[in-house]
Design a protein around this motif. Structure first.
Motif, PDB file in Angstrom:
ATOM      1  N   ALA A 216     -11.198  -7.169   5.660  1.00 25.72           N
ATOM      2  CA  ALA A 216     -11.122  -6.050   6.597  1.00 25.72           C
ATOM      3  C   ALA A 216      -9.683  -5.825   7.069  1.00 25.72           C
ATOM      4  O   ALA A 216      -9.202  -4.685   7.114  1.00 25.72           O
ATOM      5  N   VAL A 217      -8.987  -6.902   7.398  1.00 25.88           N
ATOM      6  CA  VAL A 217      -7.591  -6.775   7.836  1.00 25.88           C
ATOM      7  C   VAL A 217      -6.719  -6.256   6.684  1.00 25.88           C
ATOM      8  O   VAL A 217      -5.878  -5.379   6.883  1.00 25.88           O
ATOM      9  N   ALA A 218      -6.931  -6.790   5.488  1.00 28.82           N
ATOM     10  CA  ALA A 218      -6.149  -6.337   4.330  1.00 28.82           C
ATOM     11  C   ALA A 218      -6.390  -4.855   4.074  1.00 28.82           C
ATOM     12  O   ALA A 218      -5.439  -4.091   3.835  1.00 28.82           O
ATOM     13  N   GLY A 219      -7.632  -4.438   4.132  1.00 30.62           N
ATOM     14  CA  GLY A 219      -7.966  -3.026   3.917  1.00 30.62           C
ATOM     15  C   GLY A 219      -7.311  -2.127   4.950  1.00 30.62           C
ATOM     16  O   GLY A 219      -6.775  -1.061   4.611  1.00 30.62           O
ATOM     17  N   LEU A 220      -7.335  -2.548   6.208  1.00 31.91           N
ATOM     18  CA  LEU A 220      -6.677  -1.770   7.263  1.00 31.91           C
ATOM     19  C   LEU A 220      -5.176  -1.639   7.004  1.00 31.91           C
ATOM     20  O   LEU A 220      -4.596  -0.568   7.188  1.00 31.91           O
ATOM     21  N   GLY A 221      -4.547  -2.732   6.584  1.00 35.43           N
ATOM     22  CA  GLY A 221      -3.115  -2.700   6.295  1.00 35.43           C
ATOM     23  C   GLY A 221      -2.785  -1.782   5.135  1.00 35.43           C
ATOM     24  O   GLY A 221      -1.848  -0.980   5.202  1.00 35.43           O
ATOM     25  N   ILE A 222      -3.581  -1.856   4.084  1.00 37.65           N
ATOM     26  CA  ILE A 222      -3.327  -1.039   2.890  1.00 37.65           C
ATOM     27  C   ILE A 222      -3.577   0.435   3.174  1.00 37.65           C
ATOM     28  O   ILE A 222      -2.765   1.292   2.840  1.00 37.65           O
ATOM     29  N   VAL A 223      -4.689   0.754   3.815  1.00 37.77           N
ATOM     30  CA  VAL A 223      -5.001   2.142   4.153  1.00 37.77           C
ATOM     31  C   VAL A 223      -3.999   2.686   5.164  1.00 37.77           C
ATOM     32  O   VAL A 223      -3.563   3.833   5.070  1.00 37.77           O
ATOM     33  N   GLY A 224      -3.613   1.850   6.115  1.00 34.52           N
ATOM     34  CA  GLY A 224      -2.603   2.259   7.082  1.00 34.52           C
ATOM     35  C   GLY A 224      -1.297   2.616   6.402  1.00 34.52           C
ATOM     36  O   GLY A 224      -0.610   3.554   6.795  1.00 34.52           O
TER      37      GLY A 224
ATOM     38  N   GLY B 265       0.796  -1.221   0.000  1.00 36.98           N
ATOM     39  CA  GLY B 265       0.000   0.000   0.000  1.00 36.98           C
ATOM     40  C   GLY B 265       0.826   1.267   0.000  1.00 36.98           C
ATOM     41  O   GLY B 265       0.359   2.315  -0.438  1.00 36.98           O
ATOM     42  N   THR B 266       2.056   1.197   0.495  1.00 35.05           N
ATOM     43  CA  THR B 266       2.923   2.373   0.468  1.00 35.05           C
ATOM     44  C   THR B 266       3.549   2.581  -0.905  1.00 35.05           C
ATOM     45  O   THR B 266       3.964   3.688  -1.228  1.00 35.05           O
ATOM     46  N   ARG B 267       3.630   1.547  -1.698  1.00 39.51           N
ATOM     47  CA  ARG B 267       4.339   1.621  -2.980  1.00 39.51           C
ATOM     48  C   ARG B 267       3.422   1.742  -4.197  1.00 39.51           C
ATOM     49  O   ARG B 267       3.849   2.241  -5.232  1.00 39.51           O
ATOM     50  N   TYR B 268       2.218   1.239  -4.092  1.00 40.29           N
ATOM     51  CA  TYR B 268       1.351   1.156  -5.256  1.00 40.29           C
ATOM     52  C   TYR B 268      -0.057   1.658  -4.943  1.00 40.29           C
ATOM     53  O   TYR B 268      -0.411   1.847  -3.783  1.00 40.29           O
ATOM     54  N   ARG B 269      -0.832   1.807  -5.965  1.00 42.33           N
ATOM     55  CA  ARG B 269      -2.206   2.275  -5.821  1.00 42.33           C
ATOM     56  C   ARG B 269      -2.995   1.289  -4.962  1.00 42.33           C
ATOM     57  O   ARG B 269      -3.050   0.095  -5.248  1.00 42.33           O
ATOM     58  N   ALA B 270      -3.629   1.805  -3.912  1.00 38.46           N
ATOM     59  CA  ALA B 270      -4.317   0.971  -2.921  1.00 38.46           C
ATOM     60  C   ALA B 270      -5.401   0.090  -3.542  1.00 38.46           C
ATOM     61  O   ALA B 270      -5.520  -1.086  -3.191  1.00 38.46           O
TER      62      ALA B 270
END
Length: 193
Positions: free
Chosen positions: A150-158, A31-36
């Motif tokens: 939900a966990v994946a989304g939290l990680g990517i948004v985080g 998520g820090t490197r690419y489009r979420a």
């Protein structure tokens, strides 16, 4: 018919089990490197496949040789750590724009990482066991998929939120060290298990 009770129970169990897992870290790094949205599409597809396999197989997945899974995961994380540490960007402080990374490349990277790293994981085994216990594959599958997403989304948004406050180079170095630790741990589990 979907049982809200079973779905909610499975969601809670899977969400809590997956939250401290390596996939939250993987989602954060991607998520820090690419489009979420691209990352989430690939990760979500891999989790959906894992849940389908777990529900279909039931408790048979608990018989898979964990040493092979741990060894493969360890090598994958060590390779990821090496790539992060050795990568040289012209402008390391800027996240690549979506135009530089196609949907299929980014989603495919997220899909493959999760597909390999999560195969035979605790949450997949738990999903298989819950499917066998409740004999309600749709409710169990829905709860498990929603918990994992939900966990994946939290990680990517985080990861995206973190980028606004911390330099990418520091995030990359920390992520590489964490991946190195996870890789060594996974290989240790493969050897000792």
């Amino acid at each position: 018919m979907i049982s809200i009770t079973v779905t909610a129970l499975v969601f809670g169990v899977i969400f809590l089990a997956e939250l401290p897992d390596k996939t939250a870290l993987a989602g954060l790094v991607l998520g820090t490197r690419y489009r979420a949205s691209y990352v989430f599409a690939g990760v979500a597809a891999a989790f959906l496949l894992h849940v389908v396999l777990a529900v279909a197989a039931g408790s048979v997945l608990t018989l898979l040789p964990q040493q092979i899974v741990h060894a493969l995961t360890g090598v994958l994380f060590l390779g990821g750590a090496a790539m992060l540490l050795l990568k040289k960007d012209d402008d390391e402080e800027e996240v690549k724009k979506p135009a530089d990374q196609s949907f299929w490349k980014v989603a495919g990277t997220g899909f493959m990482l999760i597909l390999v790293a999560e195969f035979g994981d605790l949450t997949q085994i738990m999903t298989a066991n819950l499917a066998a216990r409740y004999d309600d594959p749709v409710s169990v599958g829905l709860g498990a998929v929603l918990g994992l997403w939900a966990v994946a989304g939290l990680g990517i948004v985080g990861g995206k939120a973190l980028m606004k406050r911390v330099p990418l180079r520091l995030i990359t170095q920390i992520a590489a060290l964490l991946m190195l630790g996870l890789g060594v741990w996974s290989l240790w589990e493969a050897v000792s298990g």
